[in-house]
Design a protein around this motif. Structure first.
Motif, PDB file in Angstrom:
ATOM      1  N   ARG A 159      65.949 -14.960  15.958  1.00  0.00           N
ATOM      2  CA  ARG A 159      65.154 -14.586  17.135  1.00  0.00           C
ATOM      3  C   ARG A 159      65.504 -13.189  17.623  1.00  0.00           C
ATOM      4  O   ARG A 159      64.621 -12.387  17.943  1.00  0.00           O
ATOM      5  CB  ARG A 159      65.378 -15.599  18.248  1.00  0.00           C
ATOM      6  N   ARG A 160      66.763 -12.861  17.684  1.00  0.00           N
ATOM      7  CA  ARG A 160      67.179 -11.558  18.191  1.00  0.00           C
ATOM      8  C   ARG A 160      66.729 -10.438  17.269  1.00  0.00           C
ATOM      9  O   ARG A 160      66.215  -9.409  17.724  1.00  0.00           O
ATOM     10  CB  ARG A 160      68.693 -11.538  18.350  1.00  0.00           C
ATOM     11  N   GLN A 161      66.896 -10.620  15.953  1.00  0.00           N
ATOM     12  CA  GLN A 161      66.477  -9.591  15.000  1.00  0.00           C
ATOM     13  C   GLN A 161      64.963  -9.415  14.993  1.00  0.00           C
ATOM     14  O   GLN A 161      64.463  -8.289  14.866  1.00  0.00           O
ATOM     15  CB  GLN A 161      66.978  -9.957  13.595  1.00  0.00           C
ATOM     16  N   PHE A 215      63.030  -9.776  17.535  1.00  0.00           N
ATOM     17  CA  PHE A 215      62.679  -9.014  18.740  1.00  0.00           C
ATOM     18  C   PHE A 215      62.861  -7.517  18.506  1.00  0.00           C
ATOM     19  O   PHE A 215      62.005  -6.712  18.907  1.00  0.00           O
ATOM     20  CB  PHE A 215      63.544  -9.477  19.917  1.00  0.00           C
ATOM     21  N   PHE A 216      63.952  -7.120  17.863  1.00  0.00           N
ATOM     22  CA  PHE A 216      64.168  -5.702  17.570  1.00  0.00           C
ATOM     23  C   PHE A 216      63.103  -5.164  16.612  1.00  0.00           C
ATOM     24  O   PHE A 216      62.626  -4.038  16.767  1.00  0.00           O
ATOM     25  CB  PHE A 216      65.565  -5.488  16.997  1.00  0.00           C
ATOM     26  N   LEU A 217      62.724  -5.970  15.620  1.00  0.00           N
ATOM     27  CA  LEU A 217      61.666  -5.552  14.700  1.00  0.00           C
ATOM     28  C   LEU A 217      60.342  -5.397  15.442  1.00  0.00           C
ATOM     29  O   LEU A 217      59.580  -4.456  15.174  1.00  0.00           O
ATOM     30  CB  LEU A 217      61.522  -6.571  13.571  1.00  0.00           C
ATOM     31  N   LEU A 218      60.054  -6.311  16.358  1.00  0.00           N
ATOM     32  CA  LEU A 218      58.818  -6.205  17.139  1.00  0.00           C
ATOM     33  C   LEU A 218      58.818  -4.956  18.004  1.00  0.00           C
ATOM     34  O   LEU A 218      57.814  -4.231  18.065  1.00  0.00           O
ATOM     35  CB  LEU A 218      58.662  -7.458  18.004  1.00  0.00           C
ATOM     36  N   PHE A 219      59.934  -4.688  18.665  1.00  0.00           N
ATOM     37  CA  PHE A 219      60.028  -3.498  19.517  1.00  0.00           C
ATOM     38  C   PHE A 219      59.877  -2.219  18.710  1.00  0.00           C
ATOM     39  O   PHE A 219      59.160  -1.287  19.103  1.00  0.00           O
ATOM     40  CB  PHE A 219      61.363  -3.510  20.265  1.00  0.00           C
ATOM     41  N   LEU A 220      60.529  -2.155  17.552  1.00  0.00           N
ATOM     42  CA  LEU A 220      60.448  -0.957  16.724  1.00  0.00           C
ATOM     43  C   LEU A 220      59.046  -0.783  16.150  1.00  0.00           C
ATOM     44  O   LEU A 220      58.542   0.350  16.074  1.00  0.00           O
ATOM     45  CB  LEU A 220      61.477  -1.040  15.603  1.00  0.00           C
ATOM     46  N   SER A 221      58.390  -1.877  15.762  1.00  0.00           N
ATOM     47  CA  SER A 221      57.035  -1.784  15.226  1.00  0.00           C
ATOM     48  C   SER A 221      56.058  -1.280  16.284  1.00  0.00           C
ATOM     49  O   SER A 221      55.187  -0.452  16.004  1.00  0.00           O
ATOM     50  CB  SER A 221      56.585  -3.150  14.698  1.00  0.00           C
ATOM     51  N   LEU A 278      62.915   0.583  10.209  1.00  0.00           N
ATOM     52  CA  LEU A 278      62.246  -0.710  10.131  1.00  0.00           C
ATOM     53  C   LEU A 278      62.536  -1.406   8.801  1.00  0.00           C
ATOM     54  O   LEU A 278      62.821  -2.613   8.765  1.00  0.00           O
ATOM     55  CB  LEU A 278      60.743  -0.519  10.331  1.00  0.00           C
ATOM     56  N   ASN A 279      62.494  -0.658   7.710  1.00  0.00           N
ATOM     57  CA  ASN A 279      62.788  -1.243   6.403  1.00  0.00           C
ATOM     58  C   ASN A 279      64.255  -1.671   6.292  1.00  0.00           C
ATOM     59  O   ASN A 279      64.564  -2.706   5.682  1.00  0.00           O
ATOM     60  CB  ASN A 279      62.441  -0.250   5.292  1.00  0.00           C
ATOM     61  N   VAL A 280      65.154  -0.879   6.879  1.00  0.00           N
ATOM     62  CA  VAL A 280      66.569  -1.244   6.841  1.00  0.00           C
ATOM     63  C   VAL A 280      66.817  -2.533   7.618  1.00  0.00           C
ATOM     64  O   VAL A 280      67.514  -3.451   7.143  1.00  0.00           O
ATOM     65  CB  VAL A 280      67.422  -0.096   7.407  1.00  0.00           C
ATOM     66  N   LEU A 281      66.238  -2.639   8.812  1.00  0.00           N
ATOM     67  CA  LEU A 281      66.416  -3.848   9.610  1.00  0.00           C
ATOM     68  C   LEU A 281      65.771  -5.058   8.946  1.00  0.00           C
ATOM     69  O   LEU A 281      66.310  -6.171   9.015  1.00  0.00           O
ATOM     70  CB  LEU A 281      65.836  -3.630  11.009  1.00  0.00           C
ATOM     71  N   LEU A 296      57.642 -11.702   8.846  1.00  0.00           N
ATOM     72  CA  LEU A 296      56.967 -12.672   9.698  1.00  0.00           C
ATOM     73  C   LEU A 296      56.364 -12.030  10.943  1.00  0.00           C
ATOM     74  O   LEU A 296      55.226 -12.323  11.313  1.00  0.00           O
ATOM     75  CB  LEU A 296      57.957 -13.780  10.086  1.00  0.00           C
ATOM     76  N   VAL A 297      57.086 -11.152  11.585  1.00  0.00           N
ATOM     77  CA  VAL A 297      56.613 -10.491  12.813  1.00  0.00           C
ATOM     78  C   VAL A 297      56.272  -9.031  12.553  1.00  0.00           C
ATOM     79  O   VAL A 297      55.246  -8.530  13.027  1.00  0.00           O
ATOM     80  CB  VAL A 297      57.673 -10.608  13.925  1.00  0.00           C
ATOM     81  N   ALA A 298      57.117  -8.340  11.802  1.00  0.00           N
ATOM     82  CA  ALA A 298      56.953  -6.891  11.637  1.00  0.00           C
ATOM     83  C   ALA A 298      55.687  -6.533  10.873  1.00  0.00           C
ATOM     84  O   ALA A 298      54.989  -5.572  11.232  1.00  0.00           O
ATOM     85  CB  ALA A 298      58.176  -6.308  10.937  1.00  0.00           C
ATOM     86  N   LEU A 299      55.376  -7.281   9.818  1.00  0.00           N
ATOM     87  CA  LEU A 299      54.220  -6.922   8.996  1.00  0.00           C
ATOM     88  C   LEU A 299      52.898  -7.040   9.746  1.00  0.00           C
ATOM     89  O   LEU A 299      52.109  -6.081   9.758  1.00  0.00           O
ATOM     90  CB  LEU A 299      54.207  -7.769   7.723  1.00  0.00           C
ATOM     91  N   PRO A 300      52.573  -8.172  10.402  1.00  0.00           N
ATOM     92  CA  PRO A 300      51.291  -8.216  11.124  1.00  0.00           C
ATOM     93  C   PRO A 300      51.215  -7.239  12.286  1.00  0.00           C
ATOM     94  O   PRO A 300      50.146  -6.677  12.547  1.00  0.00           O
ATOM     95  CB  PRO A 300      51.202  -9.678  11.604  1.00  0.00           C
ATOM     96  N   VAL A 301      52.343  -7.011  12.964  1.00  0.00           N
ATOM     97  CA  VAL A 301      52.321  -6.059  14.084  1.00  0.00           C
ATOM     98  C   VAL A 301      52.113  -4.643  13.575  1.00  0.00           C
ATOM     99  O   VAL A 301      51.324  -3.869  14.141  1.00  0.00           O
ATOM    100  CB  VAL A 301      53.620  -6.179  14.899  1.00  0.00           C
TER     101      VAL A 301
END
Length: 276
Positions: free
Chosen positions: A95-97, A99-105, A168-171, A221-226
């Motif tokens: 969940r925490r990771q 959230f960071f991916l969503l914020f960065l995207s 984003l790719n690193v995370l 799961l989150v980063a790609l669609p966003v």
């Protein structure tokens, strides 16, 4: 009989829609303008709405069919710490990771819009003959200085976009490895607790190639669609701000994609099942 006389309401609605978007045409316009405007302003939005409603209905139908289907009769293996729903398990453990991916995207989208807007400003306001002096922090900039400032900001925007995609790719890679490590540890601990440790030869296959795609799915799961959806919406927003007719014309390809891509995906899924 011309189409405007056979379908007066349809034709007048197309004219009103074009006028509302800031584009006016009449009988003196070229003949190809009328069918193109009807396609862009009426037919394409109607097909897009039908395609979206069809996909939504199909998703609801599949959801209801799964919820009302009879339970599977064969015995399912329950692993402590592993949720039966893969998406729920990924969201609970990362969940925490996520959230960071969503914020960065989301933070990459304003930079993307800025990289689209700056070239237009450079061409229209700096390189044009009617350049007006710009006042920045109390200093009046000449055309050359104005061009240098906008070019520097454009270079900064491109750099930030590249650095953001790299982070984003690193995370995503770290999230995938952590998810895989946790999943493999759960499977291995469950296997060790079994009496007699049956089917020892299948364990490396499960922990290796079969679990590998789950890590990539967790990372996307989150980063790609966003990222993909946000990029599409940002570009469409930029096109609509520049010219609403141009933005509406860009949407005409979506109904064809919404009709064609699910059909091709079903064929790909069927071939994949046959191969497996």
């Amino acid at each position: 009989m011309p189409p405007e006389h056979r379908f007066p309401h349809y034709h007048s609605f197309a004219h009103r829609a074009a006028n509302w978007l800031g584009f006016s045409y009449d009988e003196t316009s070229p003949e190809w303008v009328h069918p193109v405007m009807h396609l862009v302003l009426l037919l394409a939005p109607a097909l897009l709405a039908i395609s979206a409603a069809r996909l939504l209905g199909r998703a609801v139908h599949l959801r209801l069919a799964r919820s009302t289907s009879r339970p599977v009769t064969h015995t399912t293996v329950s692993i402590i710490g592993l949720d039966r729903n893969l998406i729920s398990h990924i969201l609970q453990t990362t969940r925490r990771q996520q959230f960071f991916l969503l914020f960065l995207s989301l933070s990459l989208l304003p930079v993307l819009y800025l990289s689209l807007e700056l070239p237009k400003q450079i061409v229209n306001n700096v390189l044009s003959k009617s350049h007006a002096p710009l006042s920045l922090l109390g200093y009046n900039l000449t055309a050359t200085q104005h061009l240098a400032v906008l070019s520097g900001v454009f270079l900064l925007a491109i750099t930030l976009n590249g650095v953001g995609k790299y982070l984003l790719n690193v995370l995503k890679g770290r999230l995938a490895e952590r998810c895989l490590r946790r999943l493999r540890l759960l499977i291995y601990c469950h296997w060790r607790k079994q009496i007699g440790q049956p089917r020892k030869s299948e364990l490396p296959q499960i922990l290796g190639p079969e679990a590998e795609p789950i890590g990539g799915f967790a990372a996307d799961l989150v980063a790609l669609p966003v990222t993909q959806g946000g990029t599409l919406l940002t570009i469409l927003l930029f096109m609509f701000i520049q010219d609403p007719i141009l933005g509406a014309a860009a949407l005409t390809v979506l109904p064809l994609q919404l009709f064609l891509l699910p059909y091709l995906q079903r064929i790909l899924n069927r071939l994949s099942r046959e191969r497996i």
